[in-house]
Scaffold this motif. Sequence first.
Motif: not given
Length: 566
Positions: A390, A393, A422, A508, A510, A513-517
Amino acid sequence: MPGRTVHRVTAAYTRIREESRPEIWITLRDEKTLTEEARYLDTRTAAGEHLPLAGTLLAVKGNIDVAGLPTTAGCPSYAYHPTTDAPAVARLRGAGALVLGTTNLDQFATGLVGTRSPYGAVRCAHDPTRISGGSSSGSAVAVALGIADLALGTDTAGSGRVPAAFNGIVGLKPTRGLVPVDGTVPACASLDCVSVFARTLPEAEQALAHLITGPATAPPPRAPGPWRVAVAGPDGLGELDDGWAEAYAAAVDRLRDAGAEVRTVDTAPFTEAGVLLYEGAFVAERYTAVGEFVAQGSADLDPTVAGIITRAGTVPAHRLFTDRDRLAVLRAQALTRLGDADALLLPTAPGHPTLADVAADPLGANARLGRFTNSTNLFDLAAVAVPAGEVRGLPFGVMLIGPAHTDERLGQLARLLAEPTRVAVVGAHLTGQPLNPHLLALGARWERTTRTAPVYRLHALATTPPKPGLVYVGPGGGAPIEAEVWRLPAEGLGRLTAALPRPMTIGRIELADGTSVPGFFCEPAALDGAKDITAYGGWRAALSAVGESAAGRDSSAGGTARPTVE
């Protein structure tokens, strides 16, 4: 009890309603009719019939014939009504695939942007302010959004690869002639290919295997030794979007780290030949295909497409012979520079424009997108476009280009580029839980234990084995939930999604830690009678506190959840 194919149809139409992307489709088939077809397929497979693509939903680009559906090529007034499927469609149907409908495209397959259609501009699956890429726009987005499992497109100048890159999926452009183009509205008949979209490379390759009939032509011999991959130097890439040169360099490094011999070559012959496709005489073949219809001036013609095709009718005959001679020289130069390399690695496109960018400069933006793809069919090469990470994003994609009939070889090379993906799990897939072996069987490896952002609620579902359902409720309505993040081989997530039983679905998640998978949610209908166990902070804590048989007791901390599925 409904079978696998019926469940898949139900899930697809649920996704269609959730996403509300009408511009994807030209003709979407009736859900009731498709459910009946799915029930019949499940009956056949239950009786022992071998249908390797049973449970697979197929979207078909609107310039490819599907019996009983109008073929419009993106122009309603051009529509005709085929009584038989194109061979490519018939072969996938014969293997058990169900056709969802026909998809939107750049009109008459003329464009790489996905916006040149009276049915609407198809937006990127990941950012609706950006283009989807074209011309096979609807097909790519239907797959990227999880609505279709496979899709057919066409690829003359990159239409089966650019939208794959922009939407984070796989696009196979087979060797020219490997898949019949009968039953397809031509763009440039001598260059056209039927292409395949899928979320994973194995799915795309399986589809291609069904599309090919008869003995396959043997690939050209390769010299012994490690994989040899040609790459472009910085001067050969031209201007790229911010971050794209670094993403390309990372893909080159992955091949090198996997043991490939990487060599830098001059890619100028590829770039120069690509310019010939639209700015030379070869564009005249588009006038041969639909020029007489366009000359009638139908009101639903896209003005940019109509202009390109009309001008193509004025190309003088002598220019074609001049360009043919020049193309032969460039092809010889290109193949000489590749030498014994197995493939050339390039970014699929030089950048990802917004809808506003294309509206401001329709011809310029489109021409830029074909920088790396236009020459492939002119040189009679095969190609595969795959995700490669990516940038800010959004998906970044690369493609491997090789000699004709090296399609399988390109797929083997593409596997070296795959980055692990992930997935977040919160219930029965957690370490020590009953479904965790499913992750391990896909090659998954535990990465970390963490918590979600406080925007979810957790419910105990009445399933076997017991599992929770995670629902998004938004800020202020949820709480952090224990989650594990696992790393999967790139193709593992697609296999996991395909085998996922209802009521679970993928979206997805959230994280704190603010990331998303990607992770597991449940369908809203499954929450009827389910107990809120959010206050325990996670599935394992709920099981520990009340026991597996009692994990469904109501422990709601208050408030009214508004369950949705991402």
